[in-house]
Design an enzyme around this catalytic site. Structure first.
Site, short mmCIF file in Angstrom:
data_model
loop_
_atom_site.label_atom_id
_atom_site.label_comp_id
_atom_site.label_asym_id
_atom_site.label_seq_id
_atom_site.Cartn_x
_atom_site.Cartn_y
_atom_site.Cartn_z
N ARG A 162 -11.21 -7.08 6.90
CA ARG A 162 -11.05 -5.37 7.16
C ARG A 162 -12.56 -4.84 7.20
NH1 ARG A 162 -6.30 -6.93 6.81
NH2 ARG A 162 -4.80 -5.82 5.88
N SER A 234 -1.70 0.00 3.03
CA SER A 234 -2.55 -0.64 1.69
C SER A 234 -3.54 0.71 1.57
CB SER A 234 -3.11 -2.06 1.96
OG SER A 234 -2.05 -2.92 2.13
N GLU A 329 -9.24 1.03 0.94
CA GLU A 329 -9.28 0.35 2.14
C GLU A 329 -9.41 1.80 3.05
OE1 GLU A 329 -7.29 -2.12 5.43
OE2 GLU A 329 -5.92 -1.02 4.09
N1 EPU Z 1 2.54 -8.16 -5.22
C1 EPU Z 1 3.22 -7.79 -6.45
N2 EPU Z 1 3.71 -6.65 -6.47
C2 EPU Z 1 3.33 -5.62 -5.69
C3 EPU Z 1 2.71 -6.11 -4.51
C4 EPU Z 1 2.33 -7.31 -4.18
O1 EPU Z 1 3.55 -8.82 -7.35
O2 EPU Z 1 3.88 -4.58 -5.95
C5 EPU Z 1 1.93 -9.66 -5.06
C6 EPU Z 1 3.32 -10.47 -4.04
O3 EPU Z 1 4.39 -11.02 -4.71
C7 EPU Z 1 2.39 -11.28 -3.39
C8 EPU Z 1 0.87 -10.62 -3.35
O4 EPU Z 1 0.94 -9.80 -4.41
O5 EPU Z 1 2.27 -12.52 -4.09
C9 EPU Z 1 0.61 -10.47 -1.95
O6 EPU Z 1 1.26 -9.17 -1.42
P1 EPU Z 1 1.71 -9.00 0.00
O7 EPU Z 1 2.03 -10.44 0.42
O8 EPU Z 1 2.76 -8.00 0.07
O9 EPU Z 1 0.55 -8.60 0.66
P2 EPU Z 1 -0.88 -7.83 0.23
O10 EPU Z 1 -2.10 -8.48 -0.23
O11 EPU Z 1 -0.29 -6.72 -0.61
C10 EPU Z 1 -1.86 -7.52 2.58
C11 EPU Z 1 -2.43 -6.58 3.49
C12 EPU Z 1 -1.26 -5.80 4.14
C13 EPU Z 1 -0.51 -6.93 4.97
C14 EPU Z 1 0.28 -7.93 4.09
C15 EPU Z 1 0.75 -9.30 4.63
C16 EPU Z 1 -4.48 -5.83 2.71
C17 EPU Z 1 -5.32 -4.62 1.73
N3 EPU Z 1 -3.40 -5.66 2.77
O12 EPU Z 1 -0.93 -6.93 1.69
O13 EPU Z 1 -1.83 -4.86 5.32
O14 EPU Z 1 0.67 -6.23 5.64
O15 EPU Z 1 -1.19 -8.54 3.38
O16 EPU Z 1 -0.20 -9.88 5.44
O17 EPU Z 1 -5.08 -6.95 2.84
C18 EPU Z 1 -2.59 -2.61 5.37
O18 EPU Z 1 -3.86 -3.02 5.59
O19 EPU Z 1 -2.06 -1.37 5.68
C19 EPU Z 1 -1.37 -3.49 5.00
C20 EPU Z 1 -0.25 -3.09 4.79
#
Ligand code: EPU
Length: 333
Positions: A162, A234, A329
């Site tokens: 990012r 996010s 972010e």
């Molecule tokens: N998790 C939870 N509870 C929640 C949310 C997440 O326990 O409420 C856990 C999930 O179970 C998983 C981990 O956290 O084990 C990661 O969650 P997820 O795969 O949903 O991804 P993220 O890290 O929350 C990032 C990006 C997203 C992107 C997803 C998929 C960032 C800041 N965000 O989210 O990007 O869609 O991975 O690749 O890196 C964005 O930038 O706007 C965005 C949506």
């Protein structure tokens, strides 16, 4: 060129914040952009895209610039791949739709991310194991001080999670005009993030188009639908901590999800926020999305200040419980 005074930003930020800019200027060509630069000297200005990573906390007493540079052009083609040039004002998801229609791959995992191509190159958008930096060849930009055109190679952009030079050393200095991306004619699917592989329909032929459909469905399930619920995706970045900090945390929280990165261990902020009990909660008219705790939402009529108040409370709770700092972010103006 479009130039409007006292411009409502309500439909120009996906958070749906009702703010106003003193002036809005949309240019339709590089020539129009360079022609307006003298008017920017000494003025406060900010370059927006689709407004999908922005939070306005007050009216903007300055000029909002927006690129009207659109179009997709095929620059090179070999048996293995193509290089395409996309205008900064083109919606990135429209580029993906076009690309998968032609059977080309590389960006299908970024499907359904709102925002324009210029902003995608500035923010290094990423999802489901792919970042746009993986396919960017060059970024073309105009120096907003001198009007000079400059081409940045992928390496010149200093891409990281990012991050890019356009968000760091050169913040506010350049307007991206065109982005050149290399797309592949042979498909190497990236299916190993989260539940992507498990979500593939059984027996279906694996194509970039299918992956786009699956990713779109996952995002629709987890994230608020742009246009229906105000958000900027996010709200926070996932923090990266040292190995040692991670091991200490893991001793107390064995279930903590984590990913090894070059700079340390990345911990999902969404998981920590969820553990703090914030998922689905509200503070004033701002809230935490019930299906993804990393996403802050506008529950209806929220001001930017209300969203920041919620963000501050969440950051303090995460810090108190895990000792980890999380940072927005989203661009807060
Ligand atoms: N998790 C939870 N509870 C929640 C949310 C997440 O326990 O409420 C856990 C999930 O179970 C998983 C981990 O956290 O084990 C990661 O969650 P997820 O795969 O949903 O991804 P993220 O890290 O929350 C990032 C990006 C997203 C992107 C997803 C998929 C960032 C800041 N965000 O989210 O990007 O869609 O991975 O690749 O890196 C964005 O930038 O706007 C965005 C949506």
């Amino acid at each position: 060129m479009i130039r409007i005074n006292a411009f409502s930003l309500l439909h120009h930020n996906t958070f749906g914040i009702d703010a106003q800019a003193r002036q809005y200027i949309e240019y339709a060509s590089e020539e129009e952009l360079t022609a307006i630069l003298p008017a920017l000297a000494g003025e406060r200005f900010f370059h927006i895209g689709e407004g999908s990573n922005l939070l306005f906390t007050q009216d903007y007493d300055g000029i909002m610039l927006h690129s009207g540079l659109r179009g997709i052009q095929l620059l090179e083609e070999t048996d293995a791949d193509v290089v395409v040039r996309v205008g900064a004002g083109e919606r990135f998801d429209d580029l993906i739709a076009w690309s998968v229609r032609l059977g080309w791959s590389g960006i299908e995992n970024l499907s359904h991310i709102p925002g324009e191509a210029g902003a995608a190159a500035v923010q290094n958008i990423g999802a489901y194991g792919v970042e746009v930096k993986d396919v960017i060849e060059r970024v073309h930009a105009v120096d907003l001080q001198s009007g000079e055109r400059r081409t940045f190679s992928n390496a010149d952009c200093h891409y990281a999670y990012r991050q890019s030079i356009f968000k760091q050393e050169l913040r506010g200095r350049y307007a991206v005009t065109y982005v050149d991306l290399r797309l592949s004619k042979t498909f190497t699917p990236h299916l190993d993030y989260g539940n992507v592989r498990a979500s593939l329909p059984e027996g279906a032929e694996l194509t970039p188009h299918l992956v786009r459909q699956v990713i779109t469905a996952i995002r629709r399930e987890k994230l608020p639908e742009p246009g229906e619920v105000g958000s900027a995706g996010s709200f926070f970045m996932n923090p990266v901590v040292s190995e040692q900090t991670f091991r200490t945390l893991q001793a107390s929280y064995p279930a903590m999800p984590h990913y090894a990165t070059a700079g340390g261990v990345k911990i999902p902020a969404g998981w920590m926020i969820d553990q703090c009990g914030w998922k689905g909660q509200t503070l004033g008219r701002a809230g935490v999305h019930a299906k993804q705790a990393l996403v802050l939402i506008n529950c209806g009529g929220a001001t930017g200040a209300e969203v920041v108040a919620l963000s501050d409370r969440i950051r303090a709770d995460v810090k108190q419980r895990f000792g980890v700092d999380i940072h927005p972010e989203v661009n807060i103006l």
